[in-house]
Design an enzyme around this catalytic site. Structure first.
Site, PDB file in Angstrom:
ATOM      1  N   HIS A   1       1.606   5.311  -2.281  1.00  0.00           N
ATOM      2  CA  HIS A   1       2.040   6.653  -1.857  1.00  0.00           C
ATOM      3  C   HIS A   1       3.322   7.160  -2.527  1.00  0.00           C
ATOM      4  CE1 HIS A   1      -0.756   7.517   1.406  1.00  0.00           C
ATOM      5  NE2 HIS A   1      -0.618   6.290   1.851  1.00  0.00           N
TER       6      HIS A   1
ATOM      7  N   SER B   1      -4.047   1.483  -4.527  1.00  0.00           N
ATOM      8  CA  SER B   1      -3.540   0.161  -4.101  1.00  0.00           C
ATOM      9  C   SER B   1      -4.678  -0.830  -3.873  1.00  0.00           C
ATOM     10  CB  SER B   1      -2.729   0.305  -2.812  1.00  0.00           C
ATOM     11  OG  SER B   1      -3.538   0.898  -1.804  1.00  0.00           O
TER      12      SER B   1
ATOM     13  N   GLU C   1      -4.998   9.992   0.641  1.00  0.00           N
ATOM     14  CA  GLU C   1      -5.439   8.584   0.665  1.00  0.00           C
ATOM     15  C   GLU C   1      -6.533   8.287  -0.373  1.00  0.00           C
ATOM     16  OE1 GLU C   1      -2.952   6.776   3.611  1.00  0.00           O
ATOM     17  OE2 GLU C   1      -4.075   6.109   1.876  1.00  0.00           O
TER      18      GLU C   1
ATOM     19  N   HIS D   1       0.841  -1.207   0.000  1.00  0.00           N
ATOM     20  CA  HIS D   1       0.000   0.000   0.000  1.00  0.00           C
ATOM     21  C   HIS D   1       0.873   1.254   0.000  1.00  0.00           C
ATOM     22  CE1 HIS D   1      -2.828   3.135   1.257  1.00  0.00           C
ATOM     23  NE2 HIS D   1      -1.935   3.453   2.172  1.00  0.00           N
TER      24      HIS D   1
HETATM   25  N1  HBI Z   1       1.208   6.124  10.175  1.00  0.00           N
HETATM   26  N2  HBI Z   1       2.737   4.759   9.102  1.00  0.00           N
HETATM   27  C1  HBI Z   1       1.679   5.588   9.034  1.00  0.00           C
HETATM   28  N3  HBI Z   1       1.112   5.857   7.848  1.00  0.00           N
HETATM   29  C2  HBI Z   1       0.045   6.694   7.746  1.00  0.00           C
HETATM   30  O1  HBI Z   1      -0.459   6.960   6.627  1.00  0.00           O
HETATM   31  C3  HBI Z   1      -0.472   7.285   8.913  1.00  0.00           C
HETATM   32  C4  HBI Z   1       0.145   6.985  10.137  1.00  0.00           C
HETATM   33  N4  HBI Z   1      -0.331   7.520  11.282  1.00  0.00           N
HETATM   34  C5  HBI Z   1      -1.443   8.449  11.304  1.00  0.00           C
HETATM   35  C6  HBI Z   1      -2.037   8.677   9.959  1.00  0.00           C
HETATM   36  N5  HBI Z   1      -1.541   8.138   8.851  1.00  0.00           N
HETATM   37  C7  HBI Z   1      -3.272   9.524   9.797  1.00  0.00           C
HETATM   38  O2  HBI Z   1      -3.980   9.616  11.017  1.00  0.00           O
HETATM   39  C8  HBI Z   1      -2.931  10.910   9.315  1.00  0.00           C
HETATM   40  O3  HBI Z   1      -4.118  11.611   9.074  1.00  0.00           O
HETATM   41  C9  HBI Z   1      -2.154  11.648  10.312  1.00  0.00           C
HETATM   42 FE    FE Z   2      -1.780   5.292   3.217  1.00  0.00          FE
END
Ligand code: HBI
Ligand code: FE
Length: 277
Positions: free
Chosen positions: A141, A201, A182, A136
């Protein structure tokens, strides 16, 4: 329905990754030798299936940049991806054991470091996985981090996230992330295309997001987007559409403090709300 994703330290279910390996900033070193041939083969199958679904559904800019990454046959070494990424936009990817708390997440983005989960899903999760795994993050990303304007947006998002935490507006900013990075849609040459990693994804949501009559599609508008709840374990009921990544970057130029103050007292919209306002 599936279960809510495990956010480290914020969920009843134990975190899925091995967080003991992570440092204070939640990053960990990719243990490349640990990937089995079966995992490389699973990654290759995930990639091939998804790549075949992209034409006519994914942003053409994404398709072009994905090809430039050249990571389709085997799980790539993060160091190899970084050599290319650093030269293109100054970004790098860093290994993480999975979802990490918001503050360290925002802090990494603000330093142009994108957290990429370093474990791959199990074969039985080929069609669906709750938590973001390596596929993913890497497939969904990383390619658009090669796009200079999008890359600047993501860093500015990280900086904004740290400020939002201080202002108690983390949830509003999380919605902006959800509905752009996302699950965002973009209009390219008049056609609706996906650029959000969660769509790119997902084998099923790619077609659904740009073709199904079921979901709403609204123009991205900060106040509305920041007030719209999202669903974490089903296809989205609302998508927000941009006309260009430049539009996304410009939209996030002003200081959000007054906007947070204006929105704070207002009720949120449900994920499928059709209110015009
Ligand atoms: N941690 N590894 C990872 N990847 C993410 O996309 C991610 C996260 N922690 C919090 C988060 N995304 C979301 O809550 C964001 O909106 C901050
Ligand atoms: Fe993501």
């Amino acid at each position: 329905m599936g279960q809510p994703p495990v956010i480290y330290g914020q969920s009843s279910r134990p975190p899925r990754g091995d967080y003991a390996r992570a440092g204070a900033d939640y990053t960990c070193t990719q243990n490349y030798a640990a990937y089995t041939e079966a995992e490389h083969a699973l990654y290759q199958r995930l990639y091939a299936r998804q790549e075949a679904l992209l034409p006519g559904r994914a942003s053409q800019q994404f398709i072009t940049m994905l090809a430039q990454l050249g990571a389709r046959e085997r799980i790539p070494r993060f160091a190899d991806i970084n050599a290319h990424l650093q030269a293109a936009t100054g970004w790098q990817i860093v290994g993480v054991p999975g979802l990490i708390p918001e503050e360290p997440f925002f802090a990494l983005l603000a330093q142009r470091k994108f957290p990429v989960t370093d474990w791959l899903r199990r074969p039985e999760e080929f069609d669906y996985i709750v938590e973001p795994d390596l596929f993913h993050d890497l497939f969904g990303h990383v390619p658009l981090l090669l796009h200079p304007v999008f890359a600047d947006y993501v860093q500015r998002y990280g900086e904004g996230g740290l400020k939002a935490m201080r202002l108690g507006a983390g949830e509003m900013l999380a919605r902006l992330y959800w509905y752009t990075i996302e699950f965002g849609l973009i209009r390219e040459d008049g056609a609706l295309r996906a650029y959000g990693a969660g769509i790119l994804s997902s084998p099923g949501e790619l077609e659904y997001s740009v073709s199904s009559p079921a979901p709403q599609r609204r123009p991205l508008e900060l106040a509305r987007t920041m007030r719209t709840r999202y669903q974490i374990d089903s296809y989205q009921r609302t998508y927000f559409v941009i006309d260009s990544f430049e539009q996304l970057f410009t939209l996030t130029a002003p200081d959000f403090t007054p906007l947070y103050a204006q929105l704070r007292g207002l009720p949120a919209f449900s994920a499928d709300a059709t209110d015009a306002a």
